[in-house]
Design a protein around this motif. Structure first.
Motif, PDB file in Angstrom:
ATOM      1  N   GLU A   6       1.021  -1.173  -0.105  1.00 54.94           N
ATOM      2  CA  GLU A   6      -0.012  -0.048   0.124  1.00 54.94           C
ATOM      3  C   GLU A   6       0.735   1.312  -0.106  1.00 54.94           C
ATOM      4  O   GLU A   6       0.651   2.384  -0.786  1.00 54.94           O
ATOM      5  CB  GLU A   6      -0.880  -0.057   1.331  1.00 54.94           C
ATOM      6  CG  GLU A   6      -2.038   1.143   1.191  1.00 54.94           C
ATOM      7  CD  GLU A   6      -2.754   1.189   2.408  1.00 54.94           C
ATOM      8  OE1 GLU A   6      -4.065   1.426   2.568  1.00 54.94           O
ATOM      9  OE2 GLU A   6      -2.027   0.853   3.507  1.00 54.94           O
ATOM     10  N   GLN A   7       2.060   1.169   0.642  1.00 58.29           N
ATOM     11  CA  GLN A   7       2.849   2.445   0.937  1.00 58.29           C
ATOM     12  C   GLN A   7       3.597   2.515  -0.710  1.00 58.29           C
ATOM     13  O   GLN A   7       3.662   3.564  -0.953  1.00 58.29           O
ATOM     14  CB  GLN A   7       3.879   2.074   1.927  1.00 58.29           C
ATOM     15  CG  GLN A   7       3.135   2.396   3.386  1.00 58.29           C
ATOM     16  CD  GLN A   7       4.472   1.890   4.285  1.00 58.29           C
ATOM     17  OE1 GLN A   7       5.044   1.007   4.230  1.00 58.29           O
ATOM     18  NE2 GLN A   7       4.504   2.555   5.527  1.00 58.29           N
ATOM     19  N   VAL A  48      -2.901   0.149  -9.739  1.00 53.78           N
ATOM     20  CA  VAL A  48      -4.224  -0.588  -9.548  1.00 53.78           C
ATOM     21  C   VAL A  48      -4.683  -0.256  -8.342  1.00 53.78           C
ATOM     22  O   VAL A  48      -4.125   0.064  -7.429  1.00 53.78           O
ATOM     23  CB  VAL A  48      -3.978  -2.045  -9.893  1.00 53.78           C
ATOM     24  CG1 VAL A  48      -3.147  -2.710  -8.830  1.00 53.78           C
ATOM     25  CG2 VAL A  48      -5.279  -2.718  -9.933  1.00 53.78           C
ATOM     26  N   GLN A  49      -6.108  -0.168  -8.322  1.00 53.98           N
ATOM     27  CA  GLN A  49      -6.784   0.142  -6.961  1.00 53.98           C
ATOM     28  C   GLN A  49      -6.455  -0.951  -6.007  1.00 53.98           C
ATOM     29  O   GLN A  49      -6.614  -1.838  -6.189  1.00 53.98           O
ATOM     30  CB  GLN A  49      -8.271   0.153  -7.057  1.00 53.98           C
ATOM     31  CG  GLN A  49      -8.831   0.765  -5.820  1.00 53.98           C
ATOM     32  CD  GLN A  49     -10.304   0.822  -6.131  1.00 53.98           C
ATOM     33  OE1 GLN A  49     -10.763   0.365  -7.079  1.00 53.98           O
ATOM     34  NE2 GLN A  49     -11.018   1.269  -4.991  1.00 53.98           N
ATOM     35  N   THR A  50      -5.962  -0.506  -4.696  1.00 52.86           N
ATOM     36  CA  THR A  50      -5.399  -1.450  -3.797  1.00 52.86           C
ATOM     37  C   THR A  50      -5.890  -0.952  -2.492  1.00 52.86           C
ATOM     38  O   THR A  50      -5.868   0.013  -1.806  1.00 52.86           O
ATOM     39  CB  THR A  50      -3.881  -1.401  -3.841  1.00 52.86           C
ATOM     40  OG1 THR A  50      -3.292  -1.845  -5.047  1.00 52.86           O
ATOM     41  CG2 THR A  50      -3.303  -2.309  -2.669  1.00 52.86           C
ATOM     42  N   ARG A  51      -6.185  -2.158  -1.534  1.00 58.98           N
ATOM     43  CA  ARG A  51      -6.494  -1.889  -0.022  1.00 58.98           C
ATOM     44  C   ARG A  51      -6.029  -2.790   0.837  1.00 58.98           C
ATOM     45  O   ARG A  51      -5.698  -3.924   0.513  1.00 58.98           O
ATOM     46  CB  ARG A  51      -8.246  -1.997   0.165  1.00 58.98           C
ATOM     47  CG  ARG A  51      -9.093  -0.858  -0.799  1.00 58.98           C
ATOM     48  CD  ARG A  51      -9.480  -0.002  -0.288  1.00 58.98           C
ATOM     49  NE  ARG A  51     -10.170   0.957  -1.111  1.00 58.98           N
ATOM     50  CZ  ARG A  51     -11.682   0.764  -1.138  1.00 58.98           C
ATOM     51  NH1 ARG A  51     -12.030   0.052  -0.135  1.00 58.98           N
ATOM     52  NH2 ARG A  51     -12.193   1.531  -1.710  1.00 58.98           N
ATOM     53  N   ARG A  52      -5.666  -2.318   1.794  1.00 62.34           N
ATOM     54  CA  ARG A  52      -4.797  -3.089   2.940  1.00 62.34           C
ATOM     55  C   ARG A  52      -5.861  -3.588   3.876  1.00 62.34           C
ATOM     56  O   ARG A  52      -6.625  -2.780   4.442  1.00 62.34           O
ATOM     57  CB  ARG A  52      -3.858  -2.153   3.636  1.00 62.34           C
ATOM     58  CG  ARG A  52      -3.118  -3.101   4.688  1.00 62.34           C
ATOM     59  CD  ARG A  52      -1.847  -2.305   5.146  1.00 62.34           C
ATOM     60  NE  ARG A  52      -1.147  -2.871   6.426  1.00 62.34           N
ATOM     61  CZ  ARG A  52      -0.026  -2.379   6.854  1.00 62.34           C
ATOM     62  NH1 ARG A  52       0.417  -1.275   6.641  1.00 62.34           N
ATOM     63  NH2 ARG A  52       0.662  -3.110   7.921  1.00 62.34           N
ATOM     64  N   VAL A  53      -5.648  -4.875   4.395  1.00 57.01           N
ATOM     65  CA  VAL A  53      -6.767  -5.438   5.219  1.00 57.01           C
ATOM     66  C   VAL A  53      -5.769  -6.370   6.184  1.00 57.01           C
ATOM     67  O   VAL A  53      -4.825  -6.857   5.655  1.00 57.01           O
ATOM     68  CB  VAL A  53      -7.659  -6.427   4.356  1.00 57.01           C
ATOM     69  CG1 VAL A  53      -8.598  -5.383   3.622  1.00 57.01           C
ATOM     70  CG2 VAL A  53      -7.029  -7.505   3.582  1.00 57.01           C
ATOM     71  N   ARG A  54      -6.464  -6.740   7.079  1.00 61.51           N
ATOM     72  CA  ARG A  54      -5.972  -7.453   8.284  1.00 61.51           C
ATOM     73  C   ARG A  54      -6.240  -9.057   8.298  1.00 61.51           C
ATOM     74  O   ARG A  54      -5.527  -9.872   8.641  1.00 61.51           O
ATOM     75  CB  ARG A  54      -6.124  -6.974   9.708  1.00 61.51           C
ATOM     76  CG  ARG A  54      -5.580  -5.579  10.195  1.00 61.51           C
ATOM     77  CD  ARG A  54      -5.940  -4.915  11.371  1.00 61.51           C
ATOM     78  NE  ARG A  54      -7.435  -4.774  11.191  1.00 61.51           N
ATOM     79  CZ  ARG A  54      -8.165  -4.247  12.229  1.00 61.51           C
ATOM     80  NH1 ARG A  54      -7.393  -3.933  13.640  1.00 61.51           N
ATOM     81  NH2 ARG A  54      -9.530  -3.893  12.052  1.00 61.51           N
ATOM     82  N   ASP A  55      -7.623  -9.301   7.942  1.00 62.46           N
ATOM     83  CA  ASP A  55      -7.952 -10.638   7.993  1.00 62.46           C
ATOM     84  C   ASP A  55      -8.993 -10.990   6.973  1.00 62.46           C
ATOM     85  O   ASP A  55      -9.238  -9.910   5.907  1.00 62.46           O
ATOM     86  CB  ASP A  55      -8.749 -10.917   9.136  1.00 62.46           C
ATOM     87  CG  ASP A  55      -9.808  -9.923   9.598  1.00 62.46           C
ATOM     88  OD1 ASP A  55     -10.382  -9.542   8.707  1.00 62.46           O
ATOM     89  OD2 ASP A  55     -10.056  -9.557  10.960  1.00 62.46           O
TER      90      ASP A  55
END
Length: 894
Positions: free
Chosen positions: A494-495, A508-515
């Motif tokens: 993400e960074q 490209v569209q990117t999201r950071r998730v935990r689980d």
């Protein structure tokens, strides 16, 4: 970089040899005998603390007792004595020393550093220049100077040879003497503690007795200094280099694909191209290249025609050309018809042009005339194998009158030995480059091709059509600073995407998730299908551990992928700390090319930009090219052209061409990142999708470094100094004053074209209607390390059509002592204060960089220029005969 006091090294009027004795093998004695045999005409004083005479020659016990001050001292004493000797020589007024002694890397018993550093500290207050230590010495044959312990002397000639290896120097000297090759200078740098390649290049570039500069290199110490000197020298004369150490050992430690692909030898090749030099592989090729560049002066292009009286020799030459990546000229119909008229019906009607073994003298000349007149032929390789039909010397006498005045290059290859010796000598006497084998002749042609390409790169003017961009440098630097405070070596995905977006690179569209549940929610917001990727600082190449899942079409597939990915990572890399995942939109770009674009850090030349074919097999394919930043449009195009995938990007078999401006724009943005962000150690954009719709970064890996406080010269080529941009208000308008860029070529050409004849005469001291392309390139492609040009642009500043209202330029000497300036203001902007604003900006800049004085000249009739100079504090004197010029000088210190 400095040439100060190098005259005392290369053209001394007097010499002291320190450390002379009659002991067998004494180096000082060898040096003294070499000076005698070389014919040096000045006084030579010998220093020996034990005896009053050596071999009948008077000696002095120490430096202080010498009857005069030697320009050059040759030191041949034990390492521990060198620092004190240098200090004494400096106090006496000596300004150069060749230190032949070895062992100065050891610790100084009188201080905390090395003996070498103590030597440099002793020399610095006196500006005493040091060649070596641990060197063979130097030879300047035309001056009778052989201040070396070489086992012989050198012939006088026009080639300068600089080497780091003393052992190689002696072998080269013997080899050159046996072939009658002479030198203007023959210099062994040794450990190059002071005088290095950059200094030698600066000195020899302006030496009128040197036609070409040859170098044997093992390493480069100061990359920016070397590049600056090499670029300046290569504009004046051929600079040809052999560099040892082609094994890419540096790539082993690199963690990213870009780092592994950008080996140190590949980077050196990129530096050679950027500087306009020529690199060859062997010492023999070094001298072949020197002969070729000296004798093959006219240049039209790369298409070669091969003229031979033997089919086998022609095939060998054609094979060598093809294997070397050369171009065999395709003969046109008119050329074939003309050859039909002068050749037997059995000739093969193609290139190589085989005139058949029974050819008389006239057939050679007739065929040669046709090829020299053919517009599709840029050069001719003339080959002859001896026959009993006609003597080779007769053929040479008949063809040389055609070759010498030809407007295209002709290389001769006389196959054989004694039978063709006279013909070979006739070519040499006539200044025609000659070779003994087809392969060697073709290699020489390919060297000339490579040299022409590198020189043309110095003359290319990129267009200003690519949209200028202003990256969010502050935001990017803040992101990197946070990551370093957190102790990160690698940015997470993400960074990395955020950093690319700060420089305008589509991601490209990117999201950071935990689980898993957060992953499902992100996927629903982005829209299925999606990609899922592992997020761990210990995992760089995610696909290697099963850390990538593509084309997930629903929530259940996302949940399953999260579970399986954790399991695979736990098995294959149990030490990895999984921070979470990233969810990305799937990029549906059918037919898009997968490319790699990135930054690597070279231990010598600093950041480099890499481009090539991407994908998971990137390291196996090794289809890549590297270049030194900063890049411009032309340099980016050159990177693309030097890859195999580059040819595919133009489109083929119904596959559309990629959006070239978008691709080049991404490359320039990555280059700008390399210039702006000292915290970047490595950057991988792999894959970078490219098609007719543009470019899109799917994945990016970024490795960080902690910049060294106060570090300078990180980049081998100093980038555009954007901090010098300034806006000024004049005559009710706001003008932009900024350093010139390579993209300003068209703008500068229009500026000169729009100037009056009177203005052009005042600027250039002669009447001229236009400035040639080569000169425009020289004016725009400046080296910000040693010269500056400020231009004034009228609004709109960002558009390619922005008008140039004025320019002021200055070139500094390598020591930054003097700068010579010139200025011109467009007629509509004269008498409005622009000349004063430009000249004041130049003076302020030169004063800040430590230049000691700025000077210039103008014609006596240019009273406005003289008046402006006086108002700014210049001392104005003249006019001076014979040109009637006025001298302007301003001291910037004291």
């Amino acid at each position: 970089m400095s040439v100060r006091n190098l005259e005392a090294l290369f053209a001394p009027a007097s010499i002291a040899v320190i450390g002379v004795s009659e002991r067998p093998g004494n180096v000082g004695m060898v040096v003294w005998r070499n000076l005698q045999s070389g014919g040096f005409q000045g006084p030579v004083w010998l220093v020996d603390h034990r005896n009053g005479a050596v071999a009948g020659q008077r000696t002095w016990p120490d430096v202080a007792s010498l009857p005069g001050t030697p320009d050059l001292a040759v030191i041949c004493t034990p390492a521990a004595t060198v620092p004190a000797l240098v200090a004494t020589l400096g106090r006496k007024g000596t300004r150069a020393a060749a230190v032949l002694s070895a062992g100065l890397k050891q610790a100084d018993p009188l201080g905390g550093g090395s003996l070498e550093q103590a030597m440099l500290d002793a020399a610095r207050p006196h500006l005493l220049r040091i060649l070596g230590p641990n060197c063979l010495g130097l030879l300047v044959p035309a001056a009778g100077l052989n201040a070396s312990f070489a086992p012989g002397t050198a012939l006088a000639g026009k080639l300068a040879f600089i080497t780091q290896s003393g052992a190689l120097a002696t072998a080269m000297l013997d080899w050159a003497n046996s072939r009658g090759i002479g030198f203007s200078h023959f210099v062994s740098l040794g450990d190059s503690a002071d005088v290095d390649f950059g200094d030698a290049l600066d000195y020899l570039a302006s030496d009128p007795g040197t036609r070409a500069i040859l170098m044997y290199m093992e390493s480069v110490k100061a990359a920016r200094k070397f590049m600056s000197a090499a670029r300046a020298a290569a504009r004046n004369k051929p600079v040809i280099v052999v560099k040892a150490g082609r094994a890419p050992a540096g790539a082993k430690a690199a963690a990213s694909h870009t780092g592994a692909l950008a080996g140190s030898d590949t980077v050196f090749d990129a530096a050679v191209r950027r500087a306009g030099m020529l690199r060859v592989d062997t010492l023999e090729a070094l001298f072949d290249a020197a002969e070729t560049l000296a004798r093959v002066k006219s240049w039209r292009g790369e298409r070669l025609a091969i003229l031979t009286n033997g089919g086998g020799a022609g095939v060998l030459a054609a094979d060598a050309l093809a294997l070397g990546g050369g171009r065999l000229a395709e003969l046109g119909d008119a050329t074939l018809r003309a050859l039909d008229e002068c050749l037997p019906a059995s000739w093969p009607r193609g290139n190589p042009v085989d005139i058949i073994g029974d050819a008389p003298v006239g057939r050679y000349g007739d065929a040669l005339r046709v090829l020299l007149a053919a517009p599709e032929v840029d050069g001719v390789l003339f080959m002859h194998a001896p026959t009993a039909i006609v003597p080779s010397a007769d053929i040479a006498r008949a063809c040389l009158p055609l070759i010498q005045p030809a407007g295209k290059p002709v290389l001769a290859c006389w196959l054989g030995g004694a039978t063709v010796a006279a013909a070979r000598q006739a070519c040499a006497d006539a200044g025609v480059a000659g070779y003994s084998t087809p392969e060697r002749a073709v290699a020489a042609w390919l060297q000339r091709v490579e040299y022409a390409r590198n020189q043309e790169a110095l003359l290319q003017l990129p267009s200003a059509r690519l949209e200028e961009f202003r990256p969010d440098v502050a935001g990017a630097q803040a992101l990197l600073a946070r990551a370093l405070r957190e102790g990160r070596e690698w940015l997470d995905e993400e960074q990395a995407k955020t950093l690319l977006q700060a420089y305008g690179i589509p991601v490209v569209q990117t999201r950071r998730v935990r689980d898993a549940e957060e992953a499902v929610l992100a996927a629903m917001q982005i829209g299925f299908p999606v990609a899922l990727k592992i997020l761990s600082p210990q995992i760089v190449h995610k696909s290697d551990v099963g850390g990538v899942a593509l084309g997930l079409a629903g929530a259940d597939e996302v949940r399953t992928a999260v579970v399986r990915m954790r399991q695979r990572v736990a098995r294959q890399q149990p030490d990895a700390h999984v921070l979470g995942f990233t969810v990305q939109a799937m990029a549906h770009r059918a037919g898009a090319h997968e490319l790699i674009l990135g930054i690597a850090s070279d231990a010598v030349f600093g950041p480099v930009v890499l481009f090539g074919e991407g994908g998971t097999a990137v390291e196996l394919r090794k289809d890549r090219a590297v270049g030194l930043p900063p890049l411009n449009e032309r340099l980016a195009l050159d990177l693309v052209s030097r890859t195999r995938v580059g040819a595919l990007l133009a489109g083929y078999r119904g596959r559309a061409a990629v959006d070239q401006p978008a691709l080049l724009g991404a490359m320039l943005r990555v280059s700008q990142m390399a210039c702006d962000l000292a915290e970047l150690a490595e950057l991988d954009i792999n894959p970078l999708l490219a098609d007719a719709r543009g470019v899109l970064a799917l994945d990016a890996r970024i490795r960080l470094r902690r910049p060294v406080p106060g570090e300078s010269g990180r980049l081998a080529v100093r980038p555009y100094p954007s901090g010098l941009e300034q806006r000024v208000a004049l005559d009710g308008q706001e003008l932009l004053l900024r350093p010139i860029r390579p993209e300003d070529g068209e703008r500068l050409a229009a500026f000169y074209a729009g100037a009056s004849q009177a203005d052009m005469r005042l600027r250039f001291f002669l009447a001229r209607r236009e400035v040639p392309h080569s000169e425009l390139a020289r004016y725009c492609q400046i080296d910000y390390e040693r010269e500056v040009t400020f231009v004034a642009l009228a609004p709109p500043y960002e558009a390619g059509a922005a008008a140039m209202a004025g320019e002021v330029r200055a070139v500094c000497d390598p020591d930054n002592v003097k700068a010579e300036f010139a200025i011109q203001v467009a007629s509509p902007w004269q008498r409005k204060g622009l000349g004063r604003a430009l000249l004041q900006k130049l003076v302020d800049y030169l004063r800040e960089r430590g230049t000691e004085e700025v000077m210039g000249e103008c014609l006596a009739e240019n009273t406005g220029m003289a008046a402006l100079a006086r108002r700014l504090g210049f001392e104005v004197t003249g006019p001076m005969p014979p040109e009637g010029t006025v001298a302007m000088r301003l001291a910037l210190r004291g």
